[in-house]
Design a protein around this motif. Structure first.
Motif, PDB file in Angstrom:
ATOM      1  N   PRO A  28      45.191  40.859  29.396  1.00  0.00           N
ATOM      2  CA  PRO A  28      44.072  40.146  30.261  1.00  0.00           C
ATOM      3  C   PRO A  28      44.922  39.349  31.406  1.00  0.00           C
ATOM      4  O   PRO A  28      46.026  38.898  31.140  1.00  0.00           O
ATOM      5  CB  PRO A  28      43.332  38.928  29.565  1.00  0.00           C
ATOM      6  CG  PRO A  28      43.353  39.575  27.901  1.00  0.00           C
ATOM      7  CD  PRO A  28      44.738  40.232  28.120  1.00  0.00           C
ATOM      8  N   ILE A  29      44.211  39.330  32.679  1.00  0.00           N
ATOM      9  CA  ILE A  29      44.894  38.556  33.904  1.00  0.00           C
ATOM     10  C   ILE A  29      44.205  37.303  34.031  1.00  0.00           C
ATOM     11  O   ILE A  29      43.186  37.389  34.376  1.00  0.00           O
ATOM     12  CB  ILE A  29      44.992  39.532  35.010  1.00  0.00           C
ATOM     13  CG1 ILE A  29      45.631  40.774  34.734  1.00  0.00           C
ATOM     14  CG2 ILE A  29      45.546  38.921  36.174  1.00  0.00           C
ATOM     15  CD1 ILE A  29      45.606  42.102  35.747  1.00  0.00           C
ATOM     16  N   ALA A  46      44.848  29.683  38.501  1.00  0.00           N
ATOM     17  CA  ALA A  46      45.924  29.738  37.538  1.00  0.00           C
ATOM     18  C   ALA A  46      46.195  31.182  37.285  1.00  0.00           C
ATOM     19  O   ALA A  46      46.063  31.762  36.271  1.00  0.00           O
ATOM     20  CB  ALA A  46      45.702  29.141  36.334  1.00  0.00           C
ATOM     21  N   LEU A  47      46.637  31.932  38.547  1.00  0.00           N
ATOM     22  CA  LEU A  47      46.721  33.532  38.461  1.00  0.00           C
ATOM     23  C   LEU A  47      48.106  33.712  37.514  1.00  0.00           C
ATOM     24  O   LEU A  47      49.205  33.159  37.746  1.00  0.00           O
ATOM     25  CB  LEU A  47      47.136  33.626  40.106  1.00  0.00           C
ATOM     26  CG  LEU A  47      46.107  33.713  40.949  1.00  0.00           C
ATOM     27  CD1 LEU A  47      46.449  34.108  42.295  1.00  0.00           C
ATOM     28  CD2 LEU A  47      44.883  34.656  40.406  1.00  0.00           C
ATOM     29  N   GLY A  92      53.316  36.697  38.869  1.00  0.00           N
ATOM     30  CA  GLY A  92      52.710  38.118  38.262  1.00  0.00           C
ATOM     31  C   GLY A  92      52.586  38.737  39.688  1.00  0.00           C
ATOM     32  O   GLY A  92      52.419  38.835  40.723  1.00  0.00           O
ATOM     33  N   LYS A  93      53.003  40.450  39.371  1.00  0.00           N
ATOM     34  CA  LYS A  93      53.184  41.453  40.285  1.00  0.00           C
ATOM     35  C   LYS A  93      52.362  42.706  39.679  1.00  0.00           C
ATOM     36  O   LYS A  93      52.240  42.704  38.379  1.00  0.00           O
ATOM     37  CB  LYS A  93      54.265  41.889  40.576  1.00  0.00           C
ATOM     38  CG  LYS A  93      55.114  40.807  41.457  1.00  0.00           C
ATOM     39  CD  LYS A  93      56.503  41.196  41.647  1.00  0.00           C
ATOM     40  CE  LYS A  93      57.317  40.152  42.541  1.00  0.00           C
ATOM     41  NZ  LYS A  93      58.679  40.868  43.011  1.00  0.00           N
ATOM     42  N   ASN A  94      51.607  43.456  40.487  1.00  0.00           N
ATOM     43  CA  ASN A  94      51.104  44.504  39.981  1.00  0.00           C
ATOM     44  C   ASN A  94      52.049  45.857  39.758  1.00  0.00           C
ATOM     45  O   ASN A  94      53.173  45.597  39.818  1.00  0.00           O
ATOM     46  CB  ASN A  94      49.772  45.165  40.948  1.00  0.00           C
ATOM     47  CG  ASN A  94      50.269  45.452  42.277  1.00  0.00           C
ATOM     48  OD1 ASN A  94      51.540  45.890  42.588  1.00  0.00           O
ATOM     49  ND2 ASN A  94      49.380  45.610  43.394  1.00  0.00           N
ATOM     50  N   ALA A 115      52.906  41.348  44.953  1.00  0.00           N
ATOM     51  CA  ALA A 115      52.490  39.903  44.164  1.00  0.00           C
ATOM     52  C   ALA A 115      50.921  39.916  44.482  1.00  0.00           C
ATOM     53  O   ALA A 115      50.126  40.519  45.001  1.00  0.00           O
ATOM     54  CB  ALA A 115      52.871  38.626  45.073  1.00  0.00           C
ATOM     55  N   ARG A 116      50.217  39.571  43.064  1.00  0.00           N
ATOM     56  CA  ARG A 116      48.936  39.322  42.694  1.00  0.00           C
ATOM     57  C   ARG A 116      48.482  38.283  43.615  1.00  0.00           C
ATOM     58  O   ARG A 116      49.211  37.189  43.685  1.00  0.00           O
ATOM     59  CB  ARG A 116      48.597  39.291  41.305  1.00  0.00           C
ATOM     60  CG  ARG A 116      48.686  40.604  40.261  1.00  0.00           C
ATOM     61  CD  ARG A 116      48.172  40.362  38.973  1.00  0.00           C
ATOM     62  NE  ARG A 116      48.215  41.506  38.250  1.00  0.00           N
ATOM     63  CZ  ARG A 116      49.118  41.550  37.028  1.00  0.00           C
ATOM     64  NH1 ARG A 116      49.843  40.620  36.794  1.00  0.00           N
ATOM     65  NH2 ARG A 116      49.023  42.970  36.586  1.00  0.00           N
TER      66      ARG A 116
END
Length: 439
Positions: free
Chosen positions: A91-92, A258-259, A314-316, A321-322
């Motif tokens: 989960p993201i 809260a990414l 986070g990065k995809n 960057a997400r």
């Protein structure tokens, strides 16, 4: 004029009223609530007990997870919200929490205004839902804090799924191949009665990662307001003697991002300018600039302007960057109060800053009681977004009886959260970036 909410709450308990008839328009065409939404595996559950957990795997493969609680003033609060499309191993996390921040209702004649969450007992007015109002879903029981009713337990939280039409459609390389999919949403909502109004607080979690938050006002026009002697109202009923007083609904939402599980998100603003063609150019040109927002912001929506919240960690799979883009809905900005003059506020997190106006918490000397006063130059290390969407309600004959739902809201849309469309069909999964047709 509104009736006393204490009286309304007790009357509601005694009569066992529901809003089945009033919400029928929101669920028209759907069948009865006979099937419970398919739950995601317990091993991947959100971090809360089963009674306060919402988990839904949609038919397209996307799973949403979150916890819920009910606040004595804000009503429904959603927390620890995560998104997991197919192909993602875990989960993201998207949001720490999401909830209403205020509903401010000033009347055009200047005689009265309301702050429904903090001043008119919005949370106390949680309504029981009939099964037909939650088609294909589950109605959860909510214990209302400090309830005025003998029984504080209200069957008032619906979780269900709903189709939204085409998620995409694309004609393939050959005339006999069409790629298309119908989008699916997880829908979470409550109904709260405040005086004559009934507010439908709706959260839509789409299978493509977008989240849409809406407030729908329905119920009834107050017959006590059919007096608009100042000439500002709109005639309701026969002739022009009874005029309903016009008013605004200024709805605020509070989003604590809260990414990827971190609150150290970055805020960016984008603005584009369009210039007329110069010599040798065949069309106008557009230039887009990015501004890093490092301090608290009071912002206005403008043509060619948008904001995004960027993950600090986070990065995809493409190495980008997400982020989530903020997508405002239609709005009528109310200029009468300082806190309603801006469309968006970004403040540094403070646990006592909970409501956009008439905030009941003690945030320290000189802190002020509204969100505009909290924008004072602090550095943004834990940004909180406040969105203001206004609706000017000039009543019409069709608003009676009951009043059709009028909606106001906005969305947040994933930007680079996944490397491709999360609903991409398998046979197109190789077409990422600069590709050439296969021979």
């Amino acid at each position: 004029m509104r009736v006393n909410s204490n009286t309304k709450a007790r009357t509601r308990a005694a009569a066992g009223l529901t809003v089945a008839a009033l919400a029928a328009g929101a669920t028209a065409g759907a069948g009865p609530a006979t099937a419970q939404p398919k739950a995601a595996p317990a091993a991947a559950a959100a971090d809360c007990s089963a009674a306060y957990r919402i988990e839904q795997k949609l038919s397209s493969g996307t799973t949403w997870r979150m916890c819920w609680r009910y606040d004595g003033k804000a009503g429904l609060v959603l927390e620890k919200i995560s998104y997991q499309p197919k192909g993602e191993p875990k989960p993201i996390r998207v949001l720490n929490s999401a909830r209403l921040g205020q509903i401010h209702v000033p009347y055009d004649d200047g005689n009265i205004e309301y702050d429904d969450l903090t001043g008119f007992d919005f949370a106390q007015g949680l309504m029981n839902l009939a099964p037909g109002e939650c088609p294909g879903g589950t109605i959860k029981t909510v214990k209302v804090p400090d309830s005025w009713n003998e029984d504080p337990n209200v069957k008032g939280l619906c979780t269900t799924t709903r189709s939204r039409g085409h998620a995409y459609r694309m004609q393939g390389d050959t005339a006999n191949k069409v790629f298309q999919a119908q989008g699916k949403d997880l829908l979470v909502y409550t109904v709260n009665q405040v005086g004559w109004y009934e507010y439908m607080t709706e959260w839509r979690f789409q299978d493509d990662g977008a989240i849409t938050m809406n407030v729908g006002a329905t119920g009834s026009l107050s017959w006590d307001d059919y007096d608009a002697g100042d000439g500002r109202g709109w005639p309701i009923g026969k002739g022009a003697s009874a005029k309903s007083t016009s008013h605004s609904h200024n709805a605020f939402w509070r989003l604590d991002f809260a990414l990827d599980g971190s609150t150290k998100n970055r805020v960016e603003q984008y603005d584009s300018t369009v210039s007329a063609p110069t010599r040798g150019q065949r069309a106008p040109t557009t230039k887009t600039t990015r501004t890093k927002v490092t301090k608290e912001l009071a912002g206005d929506s403008k043509n060619y302007r948008w904001w995004r919240m960027v993950s600090a960690t986070g990065k995809n799979k493409d190495g980008h960057a997400r982020s989530y883009e903020i997508v405002p809905g239609p709005t009528t900005k109310y200029p009468g109060r300082s806190y309603t003059k801006r469309d968006l506020y970004v403040t540094q997190y403070n646990k006592c800053e909970l409501f956009a106006s008439h905030n009941p918490g003690n945030c320290g000397p000189g802190a002020g009681k509204s969100v505009d006063k909290w924008v004072n130059g602090q550095a943004l290390t834990h940004p909180v977004v406040w969105m203001n969407i206004g609706f000017h309600h000039i009543a019409r004959d069709e608003d009676q009886q009951p009043m059709p739902v009028h909606w106001q809201g906005f969305s947040i849309a994933p930007r680079d959260v996944t490397a491709m469309n999360p609903l991409t069909p398998a046979e197109l999964g190789w077409q990422n970036g600069h590709w050439q047709p296969r021979r």
